[in-house]
Design an enzyme around this catalytic site. Sequence first.
Site, PDB file in Angstrom:
ATOM      1  N   LYS A  11       0.847  -1.215   0.000  1.00  0.00           N
ATOM      2  CA  LYS A  11       0.000   0.000   0.000  1.00  0.00           C
ATOM      3  C   LYS A  11       0.864   1.239   0.000  1.00  0.00           C
ATOM      4  O   LYS A  11       2.047   1.208   0.375  1.00  0.00           O
ATOM      5  CB  LYS A  11      -0.937   0.013   1.212  1.00  0.00           C
ATOM      6  CG  LYS A  11      -0.242   0.079   2.587  1.00  0.00           C
ATOM      7  CD  LYS A  11       0.079   1.475   3.084  1.00  0.00           C
ATOM      8  CE  LYS A  11       0.872   1.440   4.389  1.00  0.00           C
ATOM      9  NZ  LYS A  11       1.687   2.562   4.700  1.00  0.00           N
ATOM     10  N   ASP A 137      -2.232  -2.252  11.067  1.00  0.00           N
ATOM     11  CA  ASP A 137      -2.505  -2.110   9.628  1.00  0.00           C
ATOM     12  C   ASP A 137      -3.070  -3.379   8.992  1.00  0.00           C
ATOM     13  O   ASP A 137      -3.432  -3.370   7.808  1.00  0.00           O
ATOM     14  CB  ASP A 137      -1.207  -1.748   8.871  1.00  0.00           C
ATOM     15  CG  ASP A 137      -0.832  -0.288   9.037  1.00  0.00           C
ATOM     16  OD1 ASP A 137      -1.684   0.497   9.501  1.00  0.00           O
ATOM     17  OD2 ASP A 137       0.317   0.066   8.698  1.00  0.00           O
TER      18      ASP A 137
HETATM   19  P1  ATP Z   1       4.565  -0.456   7.884  1.00  0.00           P
HETATM   20  O1  ATP Z   1       4.297   0.327   6.643  1.00  0.00           O
HETATM   21  O2  ATP Z   1       3.361  -1.214   8.406  1.00  0.00           O
HETATM   22  O3  ATP Z   1       5.323   0.308   8.945  1.00  0.00           O
HETATM   23  P2  ATP Z   1       6.887  -1.536   6.752  1.00  0.00           P
HETATM   24  O4  ATP Z   1       6.638  -1.633   5.271  1.00  0.00           O
HETATM   25  O5  ATP Z   1       7.609  -0.307   7.211  1.00  0.00           O
HETATM   26  O6  ATP Z   1       5.520  -1.660   7.479  1.00  0.00           O
HETATM   27  P3  ATP Z   1       7.582  -4.311   6.894  1.00  0.00           P
HETATM   28  O7  ATP Z   1       8.075  -4.605   5.523  1.00  0.00           O
HETATM   29  O8  ATP Z   1       6.232  -4.779   7.242  1.00  0.00           O
HETATM   30  O9  ATP Z   1       7.712  -2.759   7.232  1.00  0.00           O
HETATM   31  O10 ATP Z   1       8.693  -4.922   7.885  1.00  0.00           O
HETATM   32  C1  ATP Z   1       8.988  -4.434   9.162  1.00  0.00           C
HETATM   33  C2  ATP Z   1       9.716  -5.521   9.968  1.00  0.00           C
HETATM   34  O11 ATP Z   1       8.795  -6.583  10.216  1.00  0.00           O
HETATM   35  C3  ATP Z   1      10.887  -6.152   9.220  1.00  0.00           C
HETATM   36  O12 ATP Z   1      12.078  -5.581   9.661  1.00  0.00           O
HETATM   37  C4  ATP Z   1      10.802  -7.644   9.528  1.00  0.00           C
HETATM   38  O13 ATP Z   1      11.823  -8.104  10.357  1.00  0.00           O
HETATM   39  C5  ATP Z   1       9.453  -7.847  10.227  1.00  0.00           C
HETATM   40  N1  ATP Z   1       8.592  -8.832   9.502  1.00  0.00           N
HETATM   41  C6  ATP Z   1       7.878  -9.801  10.062  1.00  0.00           C
HETATM   42  N2  ATP Z   1       7.201 -10.502   9.154  1.00  0.00           N
HETATM   43  C7  ATP Z   1       7.492  -9.970   7.957  1.00  0.00           C
HETATM   44  C8  ATP Z   1       7.101 -10.274   6.618  1.00  0.00           C
HETATM   45  N3  ATP Z   1       6.282 -11.280   6.352  1.00  0.00           N
HETATM   46  N4  ATP Z   1       7.583  -9.498   5.633  1.00  0.00           N
HETATM   47  C9  ATP Z   1       8.399  -8.458   5.922  1.00  0.00           C
HETATM   48  N5  ATP Z   1       8.826  -8.144   7.153  1.00  0.00           N
HETATM   49  C10 ATP Z   1       8.380  -8.884   8.177  1.00  0.00           C
END
Ligand code: ATP
Length: 288
Positions: A11, A137
């Site tokens: 998203k 989220d």
């Molecule tokens: P948000 O926008 O909700 O803050 P994000 O895009 O910043 O999310 P994610 O890619 O969801 O961040 O990853 C954040 C952390 O979550 C990573 O550092 C990772 O260690 C952990 N994590 C746990 N499960 C997953 C997964 N399936 N895919 C990616 N990261 C994951």
Amino acid sequence: MDSIVLKSYGKINLGLDVVKRRPDGYHEVRMIMQTVGLYDTLTMKKQKKDEITMRCDLSFLPTDQKNLVYQAAALMKEKYGISAGVEINLRKRIPVAAGMAGGSSNCAAAIKGMNQIFDLKLSTEEMCEIGVSLGADVPYCIWGGTALAEGIGEKLTRISPMPDCQILIAKPGISVSTAFVYKNLPLDQLQHHPDIDGMLRNLEEKDLDGICSKLENVLETVTIPRYPIIRQIKEHLLTMGAEGALMSGSGPTVFGIFKEKKTAKKALESLRSIQEVKQAYVVEPVQQ
Ligand code: ATP
């Protein structure tokens, strides 16, 4: 059905406002969320052995209880007394820790996948209840499409879909901690807040120019001074013909909105000149 292949979409935030810091440390937000056509692929397969086995093509991501996909499968196995196991394979494309809710989206896909392969017949509402216990989220990721997210992100309202456009997503090779960004947000000193209500009207009117003129994310006030590359990418996209550009979530992913595919592709090519950009894609908004 013994196995399922799911697309787990990322998203962007067309608008992100923080309205209040709660005593428990959570933040109340108003965010306009839009699913985009960049997705991870999650494959789930029943297995006789009462075990969750998970593989992921990114070796630095955990494949145990630390992964949100694993957590969703384990929680649902326990909640619904499922004695069979599940074999999970995750192929990542959504930039990790980048503000595109990749982990939450994978978690949402896993909840949907468990519902299907174990024939649990859960409603969207029931799946959202499970999701919110794993991340604020996750309910939005179960819904997908265009939505207004309030509360800590879990209070959702369906809104008019984003008009057709091209979205260029560019992720610089830096890591930004979401906790750091929220902790350092000077909420009382913010000079300006996004016009979320105005953007809701623009969405209703399918006014892409109006939407692009209102793109705003209060978290940029923390990340841009610290990581000037974010501003540099935004400015580059605008120079290359984007109608608007913004950082998504807590960053560092930046997106630009284009009317024409040709212009977006040209901008994508031109990003080669910015060495710090490590992942870049041209996608479209997705309605689920
Ligand atoms: P948000 O926008 O909700 O803050 P994000 O895009 O910043 O999310 P994610 O890619 O969801 O961040 O990853 C954040 C952390 O979550 C990573 O550092 C990772 O260690 C952990 N994590 C746990 N499960 C997953 C997964 N399936 N895919 C990616 N990261 C994951």
